[in-house]
Scaffold this motif. Sequence first.
Motif, short mmCIF file in Angstrom:
data_model
loop_
_atom_site.label_atom_id
_atom_site.label_comp_id
_atom_site.label_asym_id
_atom_site.label_seq_id
_atom_site.Cartn_x
_atom_site.Cartn_y
_atom_site.Cartn_z
N THR A 156 -9.76 -16.60 38.87
CA THR A 156 -11.02 -15.97 39.27
C THR A 156 -11.12 -15.84 40.79
O THR A 156 -11.53 -14.81 41.31
CB THR A 156 -12.21 -16.81 38.73
N LEU A 157 -10.72 -16.90 41.47
CA LEU A 157 -10.77 -16.85 42.94
C LEU A 157 -9.97 -15.68 43.47
O LEU A 157 -10.43 -14.91 44.31
CB LEU A 157 -10.19 -18.14 43.52
N ARG A 158 -8.76 -15.53 42.96
CA ARG A 158 -7.88 -14.47 43.47
C ARG A 158 -8.37 -13.08 43.04
O ARG A 158 -8.33 -12.13 43.83
CB ARG A 158 -6.45 -14.71 42.97
N THR A 159 -8.80 -12.98 41.82
CA THR A 159 -9.27 -11.67 41.35
C THR A 159 -10.50 -11.24 42.16
O THR A 159 -10.59 -10.10 42.62
CB THR A 159 -9.61 -11.73 39.85
N ALA A 160 -11.42 -12.19 42.33
CA ALA A 160 -12.63 -11.88 43.09
C ALA A 160 -12.27 -11.54 44.53
O ALA A 160 -12.74 -10.54 45.09
CB ALA A 160 -13.58 -13.07 43.05
N HIS A 161 -11.43 -12.34 45.12
CA HIS A 161 -11.09 -12.15 46.53
C HIS A 161 -10.43 -10.80 46.77
O HIS A 161 -10.78 -10.06 47.68
CB HIS A 161 -10.16 -13.27 46.99
N ARG A 162 -9.48 -10.48 45.90
CA ARG A 162 -8.77 -9.20 46.05
C ARG A 162 -9.76 -8.04 45.96
O ARG A 162 -9.68 -7.05 46.67
CB ARG A 162 -7.71 -9.08 44.96
N ARG A 163 -10.74 -8.20 45.09
CA ARG A 163 -11.74 -7.15 44.93
C ARG A 163 -12.62 -7.05 46.18
O ARG A 163 -12.92 -5.95 46.64
CB ARG A 163 -12.58 -7.42 43.68
N PHE A 164 -13.01 -8.18 46.72
CA PHE A 164 -13.84 -8.14 47.93
C PHE A 164 -13.10 -7.48 49.09
O PHE A 164 -13.67 -6.70 49.85
CB PHE A 164 -14.29 -9.55 48.33
N VAL A 165 -11.83 -7.82 49.24
CA VAL A 165 -11.07 -7.23 50.35
C VAL A 165 -11.08 -5.70 50.22
O VAL A 165 -11.26 -4.97 51.18
CB VAL A 165 -9.63 -7.79 50.38
N LYS A 166 -10.92 -5.23 49.00
CA LYS A 166 -10.94 -3.78 48.78
C LYS A 166 -12.33 -3.19 49.03
O LYS A 166 -12.46 -2.13 49.64
CB LYS A 166 -10.53 -3.46 47.34
#
Length: 885
Positions: free
Chosen positions: A685-695
């Motif tokens: 979840t951390l990585r999925t969320a983070h990747r989405r925020f960066v985008k």
Amino acid sequence: MPSGEYDPDAAEARWQRRWVENETFAYPEAQADSDTAFAIDTPPPTVSGNLHWGHVYGSILQDIVARFHRMNGSDVLFPFGYDDNGIASERLAERELGIRHQDFERREFQRKCREVCREYETDFTEKMQGVGLSIDWTNTYRTISPEVQRISQLSFIDLYEKDREYRQEAPAIWCPECETAISQVETEDDERDSHFHDIAFEVVEADPERSDYDADSPDEFTISTTRPELLPACVAVFVHPDDEENEALVGTHARIPIFGQEVPILEDERVDMETGSGIVMCCTFGDQTDIEWYQAHDLPLRVAIDESGHLTEEAGPYEGMHSSEAREAIVSDLEDEGALLDRRAITHTVNVHERCGVGVEFLVTEQWYVEVLDKIDEYLEAGRKMEWFPEKMFTRYQHWVEGLQWDWCISRQRSSGIPFPVWYCAECDAEVIADKTDLPVDPLSDNPPVDVCPECGHDEFIPEDDVLDTWATSSLTPLINAGWDWDADAGEFTMDRPEIYPMDVRPQGHDIISFWLFHTVIKCYEHTGEVPFESTMINGMVLDENREKMSKSKGNVVEPDTVMDQFPVDAARFWAAGSAIGDDLPYQEKGLRAGEKLIRKLWNASKLVESLAPDPYPDEPDDLEELDRWLLAEIDREIERLTTRLENREFSKARDGLRTFFWGTFCDDYLEIAKQREDASAEYTLRTAHRRFVKLFAPFLAHVSEEIWHAEYAAGADGEAAESVHLSEWPEPLGLSADHDAGELAMAVVGALRKYKSAEQLPLNAPLEVVEVYGNVSGFEDDITGVMHVEDLRMYPDAEAPVETVTTGIDLAYATVGPKYGDTIADIEAGIAEGDYELVDDELHVAGVELAPDEFEIETERQYRGEGTLLDADDAVVIVRSDGE
Ligand SMILES: [Zn+2]
Ligand SMILES: [Zn+2]
């Protein structure tokens, strides 16, 4: 992630360089699909070397749009042009080289202009690249280039062949300072100090033959005018047909004082009876009504003012004087003759040339026009077909179109600029138009396409030496970008990039809706039969901190260059995005500082994510914890909100919504919980969320998001890899379902418990014996107990909480109450302080007065009288106590 703090100076310059070198934002060479092509008609700035806020602010908004659509799968054409065929570039070249354009052949002078402009353009390009714009620097154009000259001349010929242009000798709007005809759009109204002069006119030669002959008609009348220097140009005097007081004058003649010409006194409904004596003189020409009268009553032409604003021989002794000088001389002579009855100072509206501020004249000259007035309704409809951001700006277009009084005069009596591709027969004046295949031509140095006149067979030609209005060229930017050209073999117009036309967005300032947008719409519409834009996006201006216009004289100018030296470019981008489209934006340092803080937050959160979940692309676990499912579902919602807002060009809402969600829900709530977890569901979840925020941040914070992407995700995993975050795909909602309200409440409960532990100086892993939650957190019980080490979590979704709400005080709305109750305020305050008041319905009764609901606000507090501690967790009641209490 690199260790240490983010260094925007190094990172921003590095990415700007790489984006240009790698041609990251180049439009595909091969023809894109018209469904995927997304084209922006970037405003070409005039070359001057300085970066203005207008460029920076407008460009950042365009760039956000470009990056957003690129990530959404479009092939974005974000080109760049320089408008260097105008008077500004001409003056720049003259100044730089110490030359005068008159001393050169036109083509030669243009070559020199291009050389000078090229240096400035290089400098300007570097500055624009320093703003981090995702412009395709391989797609640039210059309006003075031979390619664009060709398109401009093709446009002239096409409109000529379509019968949309004509040449006419008639009164035209003329600037005596610039000594050229100008168009209506180049004039503006300005308030000027002047004088009203009451002048006595003598009545002569009453006509006894007329049926309304009146032997008692007066022998003198008064005319009030601000322009006595036009007396020698007077050709008639007018009275309103309803003007009973002056009707006896009609049919007689008037003698003009000093100059002595006798003119008829006529009737016309266009006379304004309210001004002065209600009797007016008609001169050729003082204003537009004079032109109408001249045409309607077939009056003679008396030209008293020449091209340079000096009086002609019609003015007798005043010949050669400048009009302002002649005015004073004539007034003084009128006074000597006793014809000046009164002179009083007034302020009135003068129609001036917007470039030089000099009052315009109307001179009979031969000019080229594009026909416009016959298609007002059609052009209005064309404007309505575009989507307007913001919608209210359409009225500006509408007002302009509805207020048009002139066809578009496109010939300018200047020596440099794009030439008309036209010669005239020296014998019969027939127009000889260049062959389309020969363009660009300059009739001053090139020969006409025929040896003899097709009309009369004469073999001498006179080249047209006027040049085209610069707007006649800059109104072709969609066709320039589309590579519009004439295919002689096929006998038709073609486009290199038909897929980008009509273009998707025309971004521009509101000050040039009548100039650039209107002219582009009508020209492209006539050439292609299509409105050139799907939408138009109008930006406001940058004001100073007090919302005042920046100006050198006020000393409140903040230069973009200075700001970019002090702050990260991303901070400026963040600030610029804080505007509602169409509104002016004040320059505020606090806006840039908020941007800096967000950049830091994004950086630090990224490092935390990296330390908690070292694998950037962890596998999806079979079962997601409820809290994780909830967070990802919340991000889904934010993606949908943000996407809609960006599609609607609601920049500030988009920016603020994303920032609040990221900062509050992700950083303050979720990350704090995740810090205490070590499981596959959290890592995923951390990585999925983070990747989405960066985008999601990429269109706004273009550099820092690229830096993070590059460090974490560019190496890629299936389907996600992209060398640049700006070429990655905009996140799609995952479609997860979760109980939004329960999750939000669970977050609030965890937050409240964390605050409690820190206030009580308990370690975060200290056990809490009993936690009662009056509210629904079902599904999230394990998250709360696990993270906050709650031994016994009791949830009461429907029970009434054992708390009472008490009024703790009353806030007065002083802005309304102050002026309304004056001296009674002290009594009201005392009454409230002593609790000596009553709430009756919605009113507050205190100190003998009754306050309406909008004049005060009740402050309340929840109180708990049981065992344990009451915590504040949004709307829910949370009680912490030890077992047995
Ligand atoms: Zn002028
Ligand atoms: Zn001829």
